[in-house]
Motif scaffolding. Structure first.
Motif, short mmCIF file in Angstrom:
data_model
loop_
_atom_site.label_atom_id
_atom_site.label_comp_id
_atom_site.label_asym_id
_atom_site.label_seq_id
_atom_site.Cartn_x
_atom_site.Cartn_y
_atom_site.Cartn_z
N PHE A 122 0.88 -1.24 -0.12
CA PHE A 122 -0.10 0.01 -0.13
C PHE A 122 0.97 1.21 -0.05
CE2 PHE A 122 -2.30 -3.34 1.77
CZ PHE A 122 -3.69 -3.34 1.26
N PRO A 123 0.59 2.35 -0.55
CA PRO A 123 1.11 3.60 -0.49
C PRO A 123 1.67 4.08 0.96
CG PRO A 123 -0.88 3.68 -2.14
CD PRO A 123 -0.79 2.52 -1.29
N GLY A 124 0.67 3.78 1.80
CA GLY A 124 0.89 4.42 3.09
C GLY A 124 -0.04 3.77 4.06
N HIS A 125 0.28 4.29 5.40
CA HIS A 125 -0.64 3.78 6.67
C HIS A 125 -2.18 4.01 6.19
CE1 HIS A 125 0.40 3.85 11.08
NE2 HIS A 125 -0.68 2.80 10.83
N THR A 126 -2.38 5.23 5.99
CA THR A 126 -3.79 5.42 5.60
C THR A 126 -4.45 4.76 4.54
OG1 THR A 126 -3.43 7.76 6.42
CG2 THR A 126 -5.26 7.38 5.27
N GLU A 127 -3.82 4.33 3.69
CA GLU A 127 -4.34 3.36 2.67
C GLU A 127 -4.74 2.13 2.96
OE1 GLU A 127 -2.45 6.89 0.49
OE2 GLU A 127 -1.92 5.43 2.24
N PHE A 128 -3.71 1.55 3.80
CA PHE A 128 -3.90 0.23 4.54
C PHE A 128 -4.96 0.29 5.47
CE2 PHE A 128 -2.06 -3.06 7.87
CZ PHE A 128 -2.52 -4.00 6.94
N LEU A 129 -5.46 1.48 6.11
CA LEU A 129 -6.72 1.14 7.03
C LEU A 129 -7.70 1.44 6.43
CD1 LEU A 129 -5.16 4.05 9.69
CD2 LEU A 129 -5.49 1.52 9.87
N ALA A 130 -7.67 2.14 5.00
CA ALA A 130 -8.96 2.01 4.30
C ALA A 130 -9.24 0.66 3.56
CB ALA A 130 -8.87 3.10 2.97
N HIS A 131 -8.22 0.14 3.30
CA HIS A 131 -8.23 -1.49 2.96
C HIS A 131 -8.88 -2.18 3.95
CE1 HIS A 131 -7.51 -5.24 1.27
NE2 HIS A 131 -6.61 -5.58 2.31
N LEU A 132 -8.26 -2.22 5.21
CA LEU A 132 -8.71 -3.15 6.62
C LEU A 132 -10.11 -2.87 6.54
CD1 LEU A 132 -5.63 -2.87 8.71
CD2 LEU A 132 -6.65 -4.83 7.17
N THR A 133 -10.75 -1.43 6.29
CA THR A 133 -12.22 -1.25 6.65
C THR A 133 -13.13 -1.20 5.45
OG1 THR A 133 -11.82 1.14 6.70
CG2 THR A 133 -11.42 0.22 8.69
N ASN A 134 -12.84 -1.64 4.48
CA ASN A 134 -13.40 -1.15 3.05
C ASN A 134 -14.73 -2.21 2.86
OD1 ASN A 134 -12.53 -3.90 2.44
ND2 ASN A 134 -11.14 -3.38 0.54
N ASP A 135 -14.89 -3.01 3.76
CA ASP A 135 -16.07 -3.84 3.70
C ASP A 135 -17.12 -3.43 4.82
OD1 ASP A 135 -14.48 -4.69 6.18
OD2 ASP A 135 -15.50 -6.62 6.20
N MET A 136 -16.76 -1.98 5.24
CA MET A 136 -17.71 -1.59 6.34
C MET A 136 -18.32 -0.46 5.58
SD MET A 136 -15.61 -1.59 9.77
CE MET A 136 -16.99 -1.15 10.72
N THR A 137 -19.71 -0.04 5.86
CA THR A 137 -20.43 0.94 5.03
C THR A 137 -20.63 2.08 6.27
OG1 THR A 137 -22.59 0.00 6.02
CG2 THR A 137 -21.90 -0.67 3.77
N MET A 138 -20.57 3.25 5.68
CA MET A 138 -20.93 4.67 6.35
C MET A 138 -21.74 5.33 5.76
SD MET A 138 -17.32 6.41 6.73
CE MET A 138 -17.97 7.73 7.40
N PRO A 139 -22.66 6.22 6.30
CA PRO A 139 -23.49 7.07 5.32
C PRO A 139 -22.73 8.26 4.71
CG PRO A 139 -23.73 7.60 7.58
CD PRO A 139 -22.93 6.08 7.53
N GLY A 140 -23.15 8.83 3.49
CA GLY A 140 -22.29 9.70 2.91
C GLY A 140 -21.20 9.42 2.23
N GLU A 141 -20.07 10.39 2.17
CA GLU A 141 -18.87 10.24 1.57
C GLU A 141 -17.84 9.43 2.40
OE1 GLU A 141 -17.44 11.47 -1.38
OE2 GLU A 141 -19.53 12.08 -1.84
N ARG A 142 -17.07 8.49 1.84
CA ARG A 142 -16.11 7.83 2.26
C ARG A 142 -14.70 8.52 2.01
NH1 ARG A 142 -16.06 2.39 4.17
NH2 ARG A 142 -13.92 2.24 3.76
N GLY A 143 -13.71 8.34 2.91
CA GLY A 143 -12.48 8.92 2.70
C GLY A 143 -11.44 8.04 1.84
N PRO A 144 -10.38 8.10 2.49
CA PRO A 144 -9.80 8.69 3.43
C PRO A 144 -9.32 10.11 3.10
CG PRO A 144 -8.04 7.27 2.57
CD PRO A 144 -9.17 7.04 1.84
N VAL A 145 -9.45 11.28 3.74
CA VAL A 145 -8.95 12.59 3.78
C VAL A 145 -8.34 12.87 5.16
CG1 VAL A 145 -10.00 15.00 3.98
CG2 VAL A 145 -10.92 13.40 2.51
N MET A 146 -7.08 13.57 4.89
CA MET A 146 -6.22 13.76 5.71
C MET A 146 -6.54 15.03 6.54
SD MET A 146 -2.01 14.16 5.99
CE MET A 146 -1.65 12.50 5.50
N MET A 147 -6.80 15.17 7.80
CA MET A 147 -7.16 16.51 8.44
C MET A 147 -5.78 16.89 9.35
SD MET A 147 -9.95 17.81 11.20
CE MET A 147 -10.99 18.31 9.87
#
Length: 327
Positions: A122-147
């Motif tokens: 994966f390109p980095g830490h955040t992308e790996f976390l997005a992969h590990l949670t990609n089977d979960m749903t959440m309302p609205g827009e998904r990230g990841p966006v860095m703040m």
């Protein structure tokens, strides 16, 4: 949805970096009043570091529910996972947050080079976390966006770890719209701001000066602003980047949408170099991180500052509580 009283879980980070040291220092600073947290794995590493720091030995626990009892007297540490300590810690910590056993995730810094040497894809830490949670749903827009967040300023990034030339080339109205949507939703859900106000930074000096110093504001940013405003999102801009970060200007918005890495990080680190927090927006789990790297050059010397990790832990607790109330 995790209960607001559930402990947080920290990752170990790079075992050769300052993660173990600042985790122990954060525990020592926070144990009188919390927030309560446990570290995913690394008991031997943390025990060795505790001896160097003259702190109590960490306590081995089996799950996050045991952390509250152990926390007043010792840093609670969960069992080691399989594989490399850094990756196993991330995977185990994410699993515990997903199950509701932990309220949120705080990640210590990892070394990309070390992970790549182990076949990390994966390109980095955040992308790996997005992969590990990609089977979960959440309302609205998904990230990841860095703040990046410090008291008095939140910035979010449209492009992140790219060369400046590449960042400008890859900039698009769609990327700006996505970043602003995710940020708007997160300010409501995670920061309890009912009517968020966003400010979009320009790319060029003086925000392009009507096209005389670049057309990105006209060709890319203006259409993005029109789309966002049509959706009811309160966003101003494009604003000249050199005049939007002083104290009076910051009172006019809740988050600044910045177009490239340094545009968003320089003002944050100028305001509070040691206390900045990296927040990943748009994930179905709460994730914060200290805003610094592994600092291997000072690891093991007992001089690493835990300010940013402490702030990350406190913000993760706040976001978890806000999500629980909103949900």
């Amino acid at each position: 949805m995790p209960q607001p009283q559930a402990p947080l879980v920290l990752t170990l980070g790079d075992p050769e970096g300052i993660g173990p040291e600042i985790a122990l220092k954060a525990w020592a600073a926070l144990r009188p009043d919390g927030p309560v947290f446990a570290v995913a794995g690394g008991l031997d590493i943390l025990a060795h570091t505790a001896r160097l720091l003259d702190l109590p030995a960490p306590a081995s626990i089996t799950d996050c529910t045991s952390a509250r009892d152990a926390f007043p007297n010792a840093l609670p540490v969960l069992p080691d996972g399989r594989g490399s300590p850094a990756l196993a810690s991330i995977e185990d910590a994410v699993s515990r947050v997903r199950s509701g056993e932990a309220a949120g995730l705080v990640t210590n810094p990892v070394s990309k080079a070390a992970l790549y040497a182990e076949g990390f894809a994966f390109p980095g830490h955040t992308e790996f976390l997005a992969h590990l949670t990609n089977d979960m749903t959440m309302p609205g827009e998904r990230g990841p966006v860095m703040m990046l967040a410090v008291p008095g300023l939140r910035t979010v990034l449209v492009t992140i770890h790219q060369a400046l030339r590449e960042a400008i080339t890859s900039l698009s109205a769609g990327r700006v719209v996505h970043t602003a949507r995710v940020t708007h939703q997160a300010l409501q859900q995670d920061f309890n701001i009912a009517s968020p106000r966003l400010a979009l930074a320009g790319l060029n000096p003086h925000a392009g000066e009507g096209g005389s110093m670049g057309r990105e504001e006209i060709d890319i940013l203006a259409p993005a602003l029109e789309q966002l405003r049509s959706e009811g999102i309160d966003i101003s801009g494009p604003l000249p980047p050199d005049t939007m970060f002083h104290a009076e200007a910051r009172e006019r918005y809740d988050a600044a949408v910045c177009l490239y890495h340094d545009q968003g990080l320089i003002p944050v680190k100028t305001l509070d170099f040691h206390g900045g927090v990296n927040v990943t927006l748009g994930l179905p789990i709460v994730r914060t991180s200290p805003d610094h790297g592994t600092a291997k050059d000072i690891a093991g010397k007992g001089i690493a500052r835990a300010d940013s990790l402490i702030a990350a832990i406190q913000l993760a607790r706040q976001i978890a509580q806000n999500r629980s109330r909103a949900g």
